[in-house]
Design an enzyme around this catalytic site. Structure first.
Site, mmCIF file in Angstrom:
data_model
loop_
_atom_site.group_PDB
_atom_site.id
_atom_site.type_symbol
_atom_site.label_atom_id
_atom_site.label_comp_id
_atom_site.label_asym_id
_atom_site.label_seq_id
_atom_site.Cartn_x
_atom_site.Cartn_y
_atom_site.Cartn_z
ATOM 1 N N HIS A 18 28.815 13.808 -14.557
ATOM 2 C CA HIS A 18 28.003 14.097 -15.748
ATOM 3 C C HIS A 18 27.577 12.798 -16.439
ATOM 4 O O HIS A 18 26.419 12.635 -16.834
ATOM 5 C CB HIS A 18 28.812 14.934 -16.759
ATOM 6 C CG HIS A 18 29.241 16.285 -16.266
ATOM 7 N ND1 HIS A 18 30.547 16.719 -16.320
ATOM 8 C CD2 HIS A 18 28.532 17.308 -15.717
ATOM 9 C CE1 HIS A 18 30.625 17.951 -15.836
ATOM 10 N NE2 HIS A 18 29.416 18.329 -15.452
ATOM 11 N N LYS A 42 33.564 33.318 -21.358
ATOM 12 C CA LYS A 42 33.989 32.426 -20.286
ATOM 13 C C LYS A 42 35.375 31.892 -20.604
ATOM 14 O O LYS A 42 35.644 31.432 -21.711
ATOM 15 C CB LYS A 42 32.977 31.269 -20.167
ATOM 16 C CG LYS A 42 32.692 30.879 -18.727
ATOM 17 C CD LYS A 42 31.499 29.962 -18.654
ATOM 18 C CE LYS A 42 31.423 29.268 -17.304
ATOM 19 N NZ LYS A 42 30.246 28.437 -17.160
ATOM 20 N N ARG A 91 23.596 18.225 -6.893
ATOM 21 C CA ARG A 91 24.528 17.658 -5.912
ATOM 22 C C ARG A 91 24.220 18.137 -4.509
ATOM 23 O O ARG A 91 24.168 17.370 -3.567
ATOM 24 C CB ARG A 91 25.970 18.052 -6.263
ATOM 25 C CG ARG A 91 26.535 17.343 -7.449
ATOM 26 C CD ARG A 91 27.729 18.061 -8.014
ATOM 27 N NE ARG A 91 27.332 19.340 -8.582
ATOM 28 C CZ ARG A 91 28.149 20.131 -9.266
ATOM 29 N NH1 ARG A 91 29.406 19.811 -9.436
ATOM 30 N NH2 ARG A 91 27.696 21.257 -9.764
ATOM 31 N N SER A 129 33.709 20.041 -11.944
ATOM 32 C CA SER A 129 34.709 20.288 -12.988
ATOM 33 C C SER A 129 35.824 21.215 -12.507
ATOM 34 O O SER A 129 36.974 21.070 -12.914
ATOM 35 C CB SER A 129 34.044 20.877 -14.236
ATOM 36 O OG SER A 129 33.175 19.937 -14.803
HETATM 37 P P1 ADP Z 1 27.519 24.580 -15.591
HETATM 38 O O1 ADP Z 1 28.485 25.313 -16.422
HETATM 39 O O2 ADP Z 1 26.093 24.749 -15.983
HETATM 40 O O3 ADP Z 1 27.767 24.633 -14.092
HETATM 41 P P2 ADP Z 1 28.577 21.916 -15.470
HETATM 42 O O4 ADP Z 1 29.376 21.414 -16.615
HETATM 43 O O5 ADP Z 1 29.321 22.168 -14.220
HETATM 44 O O6 ADP Z 1 27.778 23.097 -16.012
HETATM 45 O O7 ADP Z 1 27.406 20.907 -15.129
HETATM 46 C C1 ADP Z 1 26.361 20.585 -16.000
HETATM 47 C C2 ADP Z 1 25.269 19.858 -15.214
HETATM 48 O O8 ADP Z 1 25.829 18.701 -14.613
HETATM 49 C C3 ADP Z 1 24.666 20.663 -14.078
HETATM 50 O O9 ADP Z 1 23.303 20.344 -13.985
HETATM 51 C C4 ADP Z 1 25.391 20.172 -12.868
HETATM 52 O O10 ADP Z 1 24.619 20.306 -11.704
HETATM 53 C C5 ADP Z 1 25.556 18.710 -13.231
HETATM 54 N N1 ADP Z 1 26.678 18.101 -12.529
HETATM 55 C C6 ADP Z 1 27.956 18.522 -12.476
HETATM 56 N N2 ADP Z 1 28.715 17.710 -11.718
HETATM 57 C C7 ADP Z 1 27.875 16.723 -11.272
HETATM 58 C C8 ADP Z 1 28.030 15.585 -10.397
HETATM 59 N N3 ADP Z 1 29.201 15.303 -9.831
HETATM 60 N N4 ADP Z 1 26.953 14.823 -10.156
HETATM 61 C C9 ADP Z 1 25.750 15.132 -10.703
HETATM 62 N N5 ADP Z 1 25.530 16.193 -11.519
HETATM 63 C C10 ADP Z 1 26.575 16.977 -11.792
#
Ligand code: ADP
Length: 160
Positions: A18, A42, A91, A129
């Site tokens: 992120h 959630k 990703r 995450s």
């Molecule tokens: P959500 O609950 O929408 O899945 P996340 O917190 O998992 O939210 O992710 C928010 C954003 O960050 C999304 O666009 C996701 O694709 C991006 N993201 C998550 N992990 C990575 C990573 N390792 N590299 C690049 N982008 C990421």
């Protein structure tokens, strides 16, 4: 006009994946609002307050990044904050399929808001995450997957 982007997500917890997306996007936008989703249905590991505190720590010296939270539609949050862009990270092809649906629905609801995707760097493409959370729950060392400004020992999960 100021270019404001919203980077929405659960950030449970915030990872180096992120962080990298936001830092790279800073050359594209004047301001980035990291919008933490507070979906009551959630089951989160970290509380909304904890997640926001962690992200604030990472960007405490960066006035162009603001952390906020929202409930409801992401496009409504964008409109309320004068943001013309939605920022998302990609990703994998699975991410792409998921993001395509969301991006197209958002576009049909709010055509004035443009979704911008940044491809992850290869070394972050396996970081998500869910896995980081599982390591923390199992008392493993997840520190290399979260920004150096976040000391995981300072934070407790909701059911930790
Ligand atoms: P959500 O609950 O929408 O899945 P996340 O917190 O998992 O939210 O992710 C928010 C954003 O960050 C999304 O666009 C996701 O694709 C991006 N993201 C998550 N992990 C990575 C990573 N390792 N590299 C690049 N982008 C990421």
């Amino acid at each position: 006009m100021k270019k404001i982007a919203v980077f929405p997500g659960s950030f449970d917890p915030f990872t180096i994946g992120h962080e990298a997306i936001i830092r790279r996007a800073m050359s594209l936008f004047d301001e980035i609002i990291v919008a933490v989703g507070s979906n009551a249905l959630k089951k989160n590991f970290y509380s909304l307050e904890t997640r926001m505190e962690m992200i604030n720590k990472v960007f405490e010296d960066e006035p162009r990044v603001r952390v906020d939270y929202y409930e409801g539609l992401t496009v409504d949050f964008c409109k309320k904050n004068g943001a013309g862009y939605l920022l998302r990270g990609l990703r994998t092809s699975a991410d792409f399929e998921f993001e395509r649906a969301i991006g197209q629905v958002n576009r049909s609801m709010a055509p004035e808001i443009e979704t911008v995707f940044l491809l992850t760097v290869p070394e972050h493409s396996f970081i998500n995450s869910t896995i980081v959370r599982d390591i923390i729950r199992s008392r493993g060392d997840a520190s290399k997957f979260v920004p150096s400004a976040i000391n995981l020992k300072d934070y407790k999960g909701i059911k930790d």
